[in-house]
Design an enzyme around this catalytic site. Structure first.
Site, PDB file in Angstrom:
ATOM      1  N   TRP A 101       0.819  -1.216   0.000  1.00  0.00           N
ATOM      2  CA  TRP A 101       0.000   0.000   0.000  1.00  0.00           C
ATOM      3  C   TRP A 101       0.850   1.262   0.000  1.00  0.00           C
ATOM      4  O   TRP A 101       0.566   2.199  -0.740  1.00  0.00           O
ATOM      5  CB  TRP A 101      -1.012  -0.004   1.153  1.00  0.00           C
ATOM      6  CG  TRP A 101      -2.115  -0.981   0.878  1.00  0.00           C
ATOM      7  CD1 TRP A 101      -2.396  -2.124   1.571  1.00  0.00           C
ATOM      8  CD2 TRP A 101      -3.076  -0.930  -0.197  1.00  0.00           C
ATOM      9  NE1 TRP A 101      -3.464  -2.785   1.000  1.00  0.00           N
ATOM     10  CE2 TRP A 101      -3.902  -2.077  -0.084  1.00  0.00           C
ATOM     11  CE3 TRP A 101      -3.321  -0.039  -1.247  1.00  0.00           C
ATOM     12  CZ2 TRP A 101      -4.950  -2.348  -0.973  1.00  0.00           C
ATOM     13  CZ3 TRP A 101      -4.366  -0.300  -2.140  1.00  0.00           C
ATOM     14  CH2 TRP A 101      -5.162  -1.440  -1.997  1.00  0.00           C
ATOM     15  N   ASP A 172      -1.395   6.615   6.201  1.00  0.00           N
ATOM     16  CA  ASP A 172      -2.498   5.773   5.740  1.00  0.00           C
ATOM     17  C   ASP A 172      -2.790   4.773   6.861  1.00  0.00           C
ATOM     18  O   ASP A 172      -2.005   3.867   7.113  1.00  0.00           O
ATOM     19  CB  ASP A 172      -2.071   5.053   4.453  1.00  0.00           C
ATOM     20  CG  ASP A 172      -3.154   4.122   3.906  1.00  0.00           C
ATOM     21  OD1 ASP A 172      -4.199   3.960   4.561  1.00  0.00           O
ATOM     22  OD2 ASP A 172      -2.935   3.560   2.806  1.00  0.00           O
ATOM     23  N   LYS A 196     -12.556  -1.091   6.073  1.00  0.00           N
ATOM     24  CA  LYS A 196     -11.832  -2.076   6.875  1.00  0.00           C
ATOM     25  C   LYS A 196     -12.324  -2.038   8.329  1.00  0.00           C
ATOM     26  O   LYS A 196     -12.806  -3.020   8.846  1.00  0.00           O
ATOM     27  CB  LYS A 196     -10.320  -1.818   6.848  1.00  0.00           C
ATOM     28  CG  LYS A 196      -9.560  -2.358   5.636  1.00  0.00           C
ATOM     29  CD  LYS A 196     -10.023  -1.839   4.318  1.00  0.00           C
ATOM     30  CE  LYS A 196      -9.287  -2.381   3.129  1.00  0.00           C
ATOM     31  NZ  LYS A 196      -8.178  -1.588   2.666  1.00  0.00           N
TER      32      LYS A 196
HETATM   33  C1  LIG Z   1      -7.607  -1.083   1.400  1.00  0.00           C
HETATM   34  C2  LIG Z   1      -6.466  -0.165   1.533  1.00  0.00           C
HETATM   35  C3  LIG Z   1      -6.252   0.893   0.623  1.00  0.00           C
HETATM   36  C4  LIG Z   1      -7.129   1.108  -0.584  1.00  0.00           C
HETATM   37  O1  LIG Z   1      -8.373   1.524  -0.200  1.00  0.00           O
HETATM   38  P1  LIG Z   1      -9.507   1.929  -1.257  1.00  0.00           P
HETATM   39  O2  LIG Z   1     -10.563   2.476  -0.375  1.00  0.00           O
HETATM   40  O3  LIG Z   1      -9.895   0.676  -1.976  1.00  0.00           O
HETATM   41  O4  LIG Z   1      -8.934   2.935  -2.174  1.00  0.00           O
HETATM   42  C5  LIG Z   1      -5.189   1.735   0.845  1.00  0.00           C
HETATM   43  N1  LIG Z   1      -4.371   1.572   1.893  1.00  0.00           N
HETATM   44  C6  LIG Z   1      -4.542   0.574   2.787  1.00  0.00           C
HETATM   45  C7  LIG Z   1      -3.604   0.456   3.934  1.00  0.00           C
HETATM   46  C8  LIG Z   1      -5.593  -0.315   2.630  1.00  0.00           C
HETATM   47  O5  LIG Z   1      -5.773  -1.307   3.525  1.00  0.00           O
END
Ligand SMILES: *Cc1c(COP(=O)(O)O)cnc(C)c1O
Length: 361
Positions: A101, A172, A196
């Site tokens: 990511w 993030d 999530k």
């Molecule tokens: C799932 C995830 C993303 C991507 O998320 P989207 O909402 O599908 O754009 C980015 N970073 C992390 C750490 C993730 O778990």
């Protein structure tokens, strides 16, 4: 109706209590005569929903008043671009790459402007965090970007390893936000896709320090400009109303679990019993991540004999354990044990794993 134990990485399990409340309120929210999906985002009913959600989130995370909370769309992936669009201001930014990511975030930012790789653990298969000596920071960087929980590789930065580097820290937190207390004031910007650990997909949370607002060039679209969104209470246009409503119910559920300290205690125990099962399997199962940065939310593991993978997945599914297949880029298995997966669910997984190893080892 039987609900399975859901180990999906995202969209992921939601607390059953929350789903039941939403079901009860689906046709008529608090006597409004219609459901949340059907009401104006500018009406007094929805205004109270979004204001309560923000207040509860601020209380849970201890978000200081000089941070803005934005309810956006586009996912964490949109933030990969929106962050440099807003914050670069003609400068360069640093990225630490510790998994898929953060690697994606770094790559996307290269489309927008000048970014530097401050450290990467890709050479070690993303199984550890970089050491302090390995991180080469630009003291003039517009910001430093990290992913505090790598959902695919199962690498989590412990809170005590979050250091002040003198530049705004952008994180993030998509896959572990709200899983444990977080020192918000150490960050310039925190972002997370909701699907999530917050609520349904379609909502993206951004928590941003006031000093980082108003830096975007006028050339970027107004929906992409944090300060425009902040000035308009995240309602320059129609926000994802139903997702915000469900997120608000999740925040209230978290408060009933004793807040982030309360849920963190459960999460720690869940992770402990699952990693114990892996580590004490005599090599039948293994997880390659350094024990000092193993994720408490996403637990990837492989079977020593990959020929057993198909059987493991079929039998676990039959046992009511859903979505254990690992991400295609790493293979094997992955159990995502977010807030909404209770200890009993992880215990059921551990019991199954022990039994499977006994029968096939
Ligand atoms: C799932 C995830 C993303 C991507 O998320 P989207 O909402 O599908 O754009 C980015 N970073 C992390 C750490 C993730 O778990």
């Amino acid at each position: 109706m039987t609900r399975v134990w859901n180990f999906s990485a995202g969209p992921a399990a939601l607390p059953e209590e929350v789903l039941r409340q939403a079901q009860e309120e689906l046709l008529d929210w608090h006597g409004a005569g219609c459901g949340v999906m059907e009401m104006s985002h500018r009406g007094k009913e929805f205004t109270s929903i979004v204001e309560t959600a923000e207040a509860d989130l601020r209380e849970l995370m201890g978000i200081p008043a000089h941070y803005k909370v934005l309810f956006l769309q586009g996912g964490a992936t949109q933030q990969f671009a929106q962050i440099p669009m807003n914050l670069l201001a003609g400068r360069s930014a640093d990225y630490i790459v510790t998994g898929s990511w953060s690697k994606k975030a770094f790559k996307e930012a290269q489309r927008i402007g000048s970014v530097r790789l401050a450290a990467s653990t890709e050479g070690d298969g993303f199984t550890r965090l970089p050491t302090a000596e390995e991180i080469r920071l630009d003291p003039f960087a517009a910001y430093l970007h990290v992913c505090t929980n790598e959902t695919i590789h199962g690498v989590e930065i412990p809170a005590e390893r979050i250091a002040d580097t003198g530049v705004p820290l952008v994180a993030d937190m998509s896959s572990h936000i709200l899983s444990r207390p977080v020192p918000v004031e150490k960050f310039g910007l925190i972002y997370a896709g909701a699907q999530k650990n917050i609520g349904p997909s379609g909502l993206t949370l951004v928590i941003i320090h006031r000093d980082l607002l108003g830096m975007a060039p006028l050339s970027i679209p107004s929906v992409m400009d944090y300060s425009v969104m902040a000035e308009n209470g995240s309602m320059l246009n129609t926000p994802p109303t139903f997702a915000i409503y469900i997120a608000g119910l999740v925040f209230q559920w978290l408060k009933r679990q004793g807040g982030l300290a309360g849920i963190a205690a459960v999460n720690t125990e869940k992770a402990r019993i699952l990693y114990d099962a892996i580590d004490s399997s005599g090599g039948f199962y293994s997880n390659p991540v350094d024990p000092d940065c193993r994720s408490a939310m996403n637990v990837p593991f492989v079977l020593a004999d990959p020929e057993l993978d198909t059987t493991f997945l079929a039998e676990s599914k039959a046992a009511g354990l859903m979505a254990l297949k690992g991400h295609k880029s790493v293979g094997g298995m992955r159990a995502s044990i977010y807030n909404a997966v209770p200890l009993a669910g992880v215990q059921a997984l551990v019991d199954f794993m022990n039994d499977f190893a006994r029968r096939n080892g």
